[in-house]
Design an enzyme around this catalytic site. Sequence first.
Site, PDB file in Angstrom:
ATOM      1  CB  CYS A  78      -0.703  -0.175   1.177  1.00 45.07           C
ATOM      2  SG  CYS A  78      -2.257  -0.664   1.205  1.00 45.07           S
ATOM      3  CB  CYS A  84      -3.876   4.263   5.993  1.00 47.44           C
ATOM      4  SG  CYS A  84      -5.310   3.423   6.392  1.00 47.44           S
ATOM      5  CB  CYS A  87      -3.059  -2.028   7.292  1.00 44.79           C
ATOM      6  SG  CYS A  87      -4.100  -3.482   5.665  1.00 44.79           S
ATOM      7  CB  CYS A 167      -8.024  -0.542   0.633  1.00 46.10           C
ATOM      8  SG  CYS A 167      -8.333  -1.335   2.332  1.00 46.10           S
ATOM      9  CD  GLN A 291     -16.654 -12.952  11.591  1.00 50.60           C
ATOM     10  OE1 GLN A 291     -15.974 -12.467  11.464  1.00 50.60           O
ATOM     11  NE2 GLN A 291     -16.749 -13.255  13.112  1.00 50.60           N
ATOM     12  CE1 TYR A 320     -22.568  -9.713  24.130  1.00 48.10           C
ATOM     13  CE2 TYR A 320     -22.354 -12.480  24.542  1.00 48.10           C
ATOM     14  CZ  TYR A 320     -22.808 -11.569  25.174  1.00 48.10           C
ATOM     15  OH  TYR A 320     -21.681 -11.168  26.549  1.00 48.10           O
ATOM     16  CG  ASP A 389     -18.902 -14.362  17.886  1.00 51.79           C
ATOM     17  OD1 ASP A 389     -17.928 -13.841  18.335  1.00 51.79           O
ATOM     18  OD2 ASP A 389     -19.505 -14.379  16.356  1.00 51.79           O
ATOM     19  CB  CYS A 416     -12.930 -10.193  17.603  1.00 53.63           C
ATOM     20  SG  CYS A 416     -14.049  -9.346  19.048  1.00 53.63           S
TER      21      CYS A 416
HETATM   22  N1  SAH Z   1     -22.338 -14.495  16.230  1.00 51.35           N
HETATM   23  C1  SAH Z   1     -22.768 -13.438  15.459  1.00 51.35           C
HETATM   24  C2  SAH Z   1     -22.038 -11.960  15.281  1.00 51.35           C
HETATM   25  C3  SAH Z   1     -21.059 -11.837  16.585  1.00 51.35           C
HETATM   26  S1  SAH Z   1     -20.385 -10.213  16.113  1.00 51.35           S
HETATM   27  C4  SAH Z   1     -21.554 -13.857  13.396  1.00 51.35           C
HETATM   28  O1  SAH Z   1     -20.420 -14.448  13.903  1.00 51.35           O
HETATM   29  O2  SAH Z   1     -21.735 -12.965  12.615  1.00 51.35           O
HETATM   30  C5  SAH Z   1     -20.664  -9.193  18.544  1.00 51.35           C
HETATM   31  C6  SAH Z   1     -22.850  -9.088  17.939  1.00 51.35           C
HETATM   32  O3  SAH Z   1     -22.514  -9.081  19.152  1.00 51.35           O
HETATM   33  C7  SAH Z   1     -23.191  -8.628  17.161  1.00 51.35           C
HETATM   34  O4  SAH Z   1     -24.059  -8.884  17.019  1.00 51.35           O
HETATM   35  C8  SAH Z   1     -23.418  -7.154  19.022  1.00 51.35           C
HETATM   36  O5  SAH Z   1     -24.846  -5.971  17.568  1.00 51.35           O
HETATM   37  C9  SAH Z   1     -24.131  -8.136  19.424  1.00 51.35           C
HETATM   38  N2  SAH Z   1     -24.285  -7.849  21.072  1.00 51.35           N
HETATM   39  C10 SAH Z   1     -23.173  -6.488  21.510  1.00 51.35           C
HETATM   40  N3  SAH Z   1     -23.197  -6.666  22.774  1.00 51.35           N
HETATM   41  C11 SAH Z   1     -24.554  -6.998  23.103  1.00 51.35           C
HETATM   42  C12 SAH Z   1     -25.532  -7.706  24.377  1.00 51.35           C
HETATM   43  N4  SAH Z   1     -24.840  -7.130  25.787  1.00 51.35           N
HETATM   44  N5  SAH Z   1     -26.380  -8.727  23.881  1.00 51.35           N
HETATM   45  C13 SAH Z   1     -26.604  -8.728  23.008  1.00 51.35           C
HETATM   46  N6  SAH Z   1     -25.961  -8.550  21.668  1.00 51.35           N
HETATM   47  C14 SAH Z   1     -24.696  -7.738  21.687  1.00 51.35           C
END
Ligand code: SAH
Length: 461
Positions: A78, A84, A87, A167, A291, A320, A389, A416
């Site tokens: 890049c 930037c 990255c 990008c 994702q 989540y 997640d 993550c």
């Molecule tokens: N498992 C899904 C999303 C993961 S990202 C996938 O793989 O696509 C994390 C998600 O948690 C997001 O959609 C976000 O909006 C949600 N989130 C964030 N804080 C939260 C909370 N307190 N309770 C429920 N969901 C929440």
Amino acid sequence: MAKQAAPVKKNQTVTLRFEDLTHEGSGVGKIDGYPLFVPYALPGEGGDVKVVKVNKNFGFGKLLNVTKPSSERVEPPCDVYYKCGGCQLQHMSYNMQLDMKQEQVKNAMRKIAHLENVPVHPIMRMEDPWRYRNKVQMPVGEKEDGELMTGFYQKRSHRIIEGMETCNIQDEVNDRMVEAVRRLADRFGIPAYDEEKDTGVIRHIVVRTGEETKDTMIVIITRTPDLPHQSELVTELIKTYPHITSIVHNINDRKTNSIWGKESKAIWGDDYIYDTIGDIKFAISAKSFYQVNPPQTKKLYNKVLEYARIGSHDTVVDAYCGIGTISLFLAQEAKNVYGVEVVPEAVDDAKKNAKLNGLSNAAFYVGEAEKVMPWWTAQGMHPDVVVVDPPRKGCDEDLLKAMIGMEPKRIVYVSCNPSTLARDLRILEDGGYAAQEVQPVDMFPQTHHVEAVCWLERKIS
Ligand code: SAH
């Protein structure tokens, strides 16, 4: 207590040997035991550094030259890499990036979770670690002469990088779409938003393209309730780019750093796009999380499914859950799946996606997982498997307690952020679960972000 003076002063130039890397990928060199964090320096290298910030226990430096370049140093593709903020690792070989991420997960397991013996498998790498992102959120500004420009912000600032035409971690279609919208808006004389004065119109252009379907959604975010020249803009875009299946207008009238406003409406086509992962088709609306790296997502979700070892009589909770991606993968094998997610639009998508795939055994609820899960527990729900997640900050403590209280036989934790994963694993271990394996997955090559999945089993007492 007298403050011990740091052995360096701001603006001083020092010669360092770099021994280590921070989580962000900066080199670490020491002067009399005092660490200086230096972006773009690699372990094993030596170099001159200008001290730019001095704190009590550590400082920051700017790399002026490298006297002994590491064999892992590579030329970043890049042009704007050193300006930037997107990255952080383009100057490292891909192998070194992977080693760094692997070490980070291992260290978090050892130092934060105090789990010495849990196997951390070699990180799943990308075959081609470029052009992987399916979504871009690009700020819009104006050059001195008033011409519109698009580009990411310079590091630690809200100044747009001028002349950024591409990008290299972005799908090329998205690059081209940003440029197309910018050129049209420029032709129609639509002004960019001015963050300081809180005037002007276009703030951001967001583009998301489905990996399998190649459907494209364009979102134009404005300060104003109207998008000037809307119909001409739409006509031109759909005439030239038939893969666009959705154009959305989002209004953000607040003086804020946040990109998105509350109100979104489709001004052409659907208010979602489709994509597929494995055998499952997903509708994804503008504000829903999805994702960003499709090939790695498939590997990640397959690992989740493998770790969850779902039986046909099992009830599963997916906390989540976003638009129900993982939930629907699990619903193919489980008796019932219950998903919980805080963004209402994402839950609408999740319900739509269950129908779309004929999976009537998945149900979705809007709410904060840390409030909904204790309520479910109080209602007597006893899932066999729980999948979580969460965002980077990890799970809320109430949620961890509720999860332990539900007594599932198995937990799969997708994370993550290795630090919060490790913090939460300690609590789950103390609550009666034993971590079995950890699998890091490189979802974000060229950046310092690290993804990992952990499988836990309930200890027999
Ligand atoms: N498992 C899904 C999303 C993961 S990202 C996938 O793989 O696509 C994390 C998600 O948690 C997001 O959609 C976000 O909006 C949600 N989130 C964030 N804080 C939260 C909370 N307190 N309770 C429920 N969901 C929440």
